[in-house]
Design a protein around this motif. Structure first.
Motif, PDB file in Angstrom:
ATOM      1  N   UNK A   1     -40.602  66.218 -15.044  1.00 56.50           N
ATOM      2  CA  UNK A   1     -39.692  67.310 -15.353  1.00 56.50           C
ATOM      3  C   UNK A   1     -40.366  68.443 -16.106  1.00 56.50           C
ATOM      4  N   UNK A   2     -41.287  68.114 -17.007  1.00 58.23           N
ATOM      5  CA  UNK A   2     -42.011  69.156 -17.750  1.00 58.23           C
ATOM      6  C   UNK A   2     -42.884  69.983 -16.815  1.00 58.23           C
ATOM      7  N   UNK A   3     -43.542  69.301 -15.877  1.00 56.46           N
ATOM      8  CA  UNK A   3     -44.385  70.015 -14.909  1.00 56.46           C
ATOM      9  C   UNK A   3     -43.532  70.911 -14.014  1.00 56.46           C
ATOM     10  N   UNK A   4     -42.420  70.362 -13.516  1.00 56.41           N
ATOM     11  CA  UNK A   4     -41.550  71.147 -12.632  1.00 56.41           C
ATOM     12  C   UNK A   4     -40.909  72.301 -13.408  1.00 56.41           C
ATOM     13  N   UNK A   5     -40.520  72.047 -14.670  1.00 65.29           N
ATOM     14  CA  UNK A   5     -39.956  73.120 -15.486  1.00 65.29           C
ATOM     15  C   UNK A   5     -40.949  74.244 -15.688  1.00 65.29           C
ATOM     16  N   UNK A   6     -42.230  73.902 -15.897  1.00 67.29           N
ATOM     17  CA  UNK A   6     -43.271  74.923 -16.026  1.00 67.29           C
ATOM     18  C   UNK A   6     -43.462  75.677 -14.714  1.00 67.29           C
ATOM     19  N   UNK A   7     -43.361  74.954 -13.599  1.00 67.45           N
ATOM     20  CA  UNK A   7     -43.476  75.611 -12.297  1.00 67.45           C
ATOM     21  C   UNK A   7     -42.342  76.605 -12.075  1.00 67.45           C
ATOM     22  N   UNK A   8     -41.166  76.283 -12.615  1.00 62.23           N
ATOM     23  CA  UNK A   8     -39.995  77.150 -12.423  1.00 62.23           C
ATOM     24  C   UNK A   8     -40.145  78.493 -13.122  1.00 62.23           C
ATOM     25  N   UNK A   9     -40.997  78.568 -14.142  1.00 66.76           N
ATOM     26  CA  UNK A   9     -41.199  79.838 -14.851  1.00 66.76           C
ATOM     27  C   UNK A   9     -42.613  80.365 -14.622  1.00 66.76           C
ATOM     28  N   UNK A  10     -43.320  79.778 -13.659  1.00 66.65           N
ATOM     29  CA  UNK A  10     -44.696  80.193 -13.380  1.00 66.65           C
ATOM     30  C   UNK A  10     -44.726  81.604 -12.792  1.00 66.65           C
TER      31      UNK A  10
ATOM     32  N   UNK B   1     -46.688  82.428 -10.550  1.00 70.55           N
ATOM     33  CA  UNK B   1     -47.123  82.253  -9.157  1.00 70.55           C
ATOM     34  C   UNK B   1     -45.891  81.986  -8.286  1.00 70.55           C
ATOM     35  N   UNK B   2     -45.568  82.842  -7.331  1.00 70.80           N
ATOM     36  CA  UNK B   2     -44.352  82.680  -6.511  1.00 70.80           C
ATOM     37  C   UNK B   2     -44.267  81.333  -5.797  1.00 70.80           C
ATOM     38  N   UNK B   3     -45.400  80.838  -5.273  1.00 68.21           N
ATOM     39  CA  UNK B   3     -45.379  79.572  -4.541  1.00 68.21           C
ATOM     40  C   UNK B   3     -44.969  78.420  -5.459  1.00 68.21           C
ATOM     41  N   UNK B   4     -45.491  78.408  -6.682  1.00 69.54           N
ATOM     42  CA  UNK B   4     -45.131  77.356  -7.629  1.00 69.54           C
ATOM     43  C   UNK B   4     -43.658  77.437  -7.997  1.00 69.54           C
ATOM     44  N   UNK B   5     -43.154  78.646  -8.193  1.00 69.29           N
ATOM     45  CA  UNK B   5     -41.726  78.795  -8.499  1.00 69.29           C
ATOM     46  C   UNK B   5     -40.878  78.298  -7.337  1.00 69.29           C
ATOM     47  N   UNK B   6     -41.302  78.603  -6.118  1.00 68.59           N
ATOM     48  CA  UNK B   6     -40.529  78.197  -4.942  1.00 68.59           C
ATOM     49  C   UNK B   6     -40.510  76.681  -4.805  1.00 68.59           C
ATOM     50  N   UNK B   7     -41.668  76.042  -4.993  1.00 72.45           N
ATOM     51  CA  UNK B   7     -41.739  74.580  -4.889  1.00 72.45           C
ATOM     52  C   UNK B   7     -40.869  73.929  -5.948  1.00 72.45           C
ATOM     53  N   UNK B   8     -40.933  74.429  -7.182  1.00 69.60           N
ATOM     54  CA  UNK B   8     -40.107  73.883  -8.256  1.00 69.60           C
ATOM     55  C   UNK B   8     -38.622  74.051  -7.978  1.00 69.60           C
ATOM     56  N   UNK B   9     -38.250  75.211  -7.460  1.00 66.36           N
ATOM     57  CA  UNK B   9     -36.843  75.481  -7.157  1.00 66.36           C
ATOM     58  C   UNK B   9     -36.325  74.576  -6.049  1.00 66.36           C
ATOM     59  N   UNK B  10     -37.116  74.414  -4.985  1.00 68.17           N
ATOM     60  CA  UNK B  10     -36.704  73.554  -3.864  1.00 68.17           C
ATOM     61  C   UNK B  10     -36.564  72.112  -4.336  1.00 68.17           C
ATOM     62  N   UNK B  11     -37.511  71.638  -5.119  1.00 64.54           N
ATOM     63  CA  UNK B  11     -37.455  70.258  -5.621  1.00 64.54           C
ATOM     64  C   UNK B  11     -36.188  70.024  -6.434  1.00 64.54           C
ATOM     65  N   UNK B  12     -35.918  70.917  -7.376  1.00 59.46           N
ATOM     66  CA  UNK B  12     -34.751  70.742  -8.251  1.00 59.46           C
ATOM     67  C   UNK B  12     -33.460  70.799  -7.449  1.00 59.46           C
ATOM     68  N   UNK B  13     -33.324  71.805  -6.602  1.00 59.03           N
ATOM     69  CA  UNK B  13     -32.072  71.966  -5.858  1.00 59.03           C
ATOM     70  C   UNK B  13     -31.857  70.852  -4.843  1.00 59.03           C
ATOM     71  N   UNK B  14     -32.936  70.381  -4.225  1.00 62.39           N
ATOM     72  CA  UNK B  14     -32.798  69.329  -3.217  1.00 62.39           C
ATOM     73  C   UNK B  14     -32.436  67.996  -3.851  1.00 62.39           C
ATOM     74  N   UNK B  15     -33.191  67.582  -4.870  1.00 60.91           N
ATOM     75  CA  UNK B  15     -32.975  66.264  -5.467  1.00 60.91           C
ATOM     76  C   UNK B  15     -31.716  66.239  -6.324  1.00 60.91           C
ATOM     77  N   UNK B  16     -31.485  67.287  -7.095  1.00 58.29           N
ATOM     78  CA  UNK B  16     -30.322  67.286  -7.988  1.00 58.29           C
ATOM     79  C   UNK B  16     -29.013  67.282  -7.215  1.00 58.29           C
ATOM     80  N   UNK B  17     -29.000  67.873  -6.031  1.00 51.93           N
ATOM     81  CA  UNK B  17     -27.779  67.918  -5.228  1.00 51.93           C
ATOM     82  C   UNK B  17     -27.643  66.714  -4.301  1.00 51.93           C
ATOM     83  N   UNK B  18     -28.576  65.767  -4.400  1.00 53.42           N
ATOM     84  CA  UNK B  18     -28.487  64.526  -3.647  1.00 53.42           C
ATOM     85  C   UNK B  18     -27.906  63.444  -4.550  1.00 53.42           C
ATOM     86  N   UNK B  19     -26.864  62.745  -4.135  1.00 50.69           N
ATOM     87  CA  UNK B  19     -26.315  61.676  -4.989  1.00 50.69           C
ATOM     88  C   UNK B  19     -27.378  60.633  -5.326  1.00 50.69           C
ATOM     89  N   UNK B  20     -27.370  60.176  -6.561  1.00 46.88           N
ATOM     90  CA  UNK B  20     -28.355  59.190  -6.989  1.00 46.88           C
ATOM     91  C   UNK B  20     -28.273  57.920  -6.156  1.00 46.88           C
TER      92      UNK B  20
END
Length: 215
Positions: free
Chosen positions: A33-42, A44-63
């Protein structure tokens, strides 16, 4: 009380597994989570995009659906034999990391921009700016929401009981086979979870008071 004392082995074993799942999953979720959180404010556009996709995809998937994948889908990939508790840790860590990332990202936003600008002005790269300047301040600001995430993780470990993991959530089913009253068993399990959550709340208060002084 007889229900507890006569089946102490199951209660102790179940909660030991629960605590193991919680501690290990919390550790990995905090790192990811710390790495992804850092990517979200990076910057670098690619890092922000990867972090955003990861969070939105996994968080919106039922556990539960995520746990289904690791319990039944992962073995089909033939990537090696992995125990169910380990697969449960994978699912819990990956899922909880998305919430940790958002909490960490909100902590980054509480740090004045001048701090990052000053770090860059003296020649620090982005990685050192994050690890030496931003993260230490951000983590002090996010103790309450971070502990709420970990409390939710503690309770989410019970989902692993549905996937052949003998943790606290499986105690009721096991004791039902021994003829114990289900309601009494559930009340004992709930009581122990309340105690564990209370301990986490005390830890939260301790860290808040300690780091408030440091600031």
């Amino acid at each position: 009380m007889d229900t507890l004392l006569n089946n102490l082995d199951l209660f102790v074993g179940g909660f030991k597994t629960t605590l193991f799942l919680f501690v290990v999953s919390a550790f990995f979720a905090l790192i990811i989570g710390s790495v992804v959180g850092a990517m979200r404010v990076s910057p670098v556009p690619v890092m922000r995009a990867v972090g955003t996709v990861y969070v939105n995809l996994i968080r919106n998937t039922p556990l539960t659906l995520l746990m289904f994948f690791f319990a039944f889908g992962y073995p089909k990939l033939d990537l090696g034999n992995v125990s169910y508790p380990t697969l449960a840790i994978f699912g819990l860590s990956i899922y909880t990391a998305t919430y940790v990332a958002e909490v960490v990202r909100s902590g980054f936003n509480t740090v004045p921009k001048g701090q990052a600008e000053a770090a860059r002005a003296i020649g620090l790269p982005f990685s050192q700016t994050m690890s030496l300047v931003i993260m230490p301040q951000a983590f002090r600001a996010v103790i309450p929401p971070m502990m709420s995430v970990f409390i939710a993780l503690l309770k989410n470990t019970t989902i692993a009981a549905g996937f052949s993991v003998a943790e606290a959530g499986a105690i009721r089913a096991n004791l039902s086979e021994r003829g114990e009253p289900a309601l009494v068993v559930l009340l004992w399990v709930a009581l122990f979870f309340v105690i564990l959550v209370a301990l986490l709340s005390l830890l939260q208060r301790y860290l808040e008071n300690r780091w408030r002084v440091l600031r």
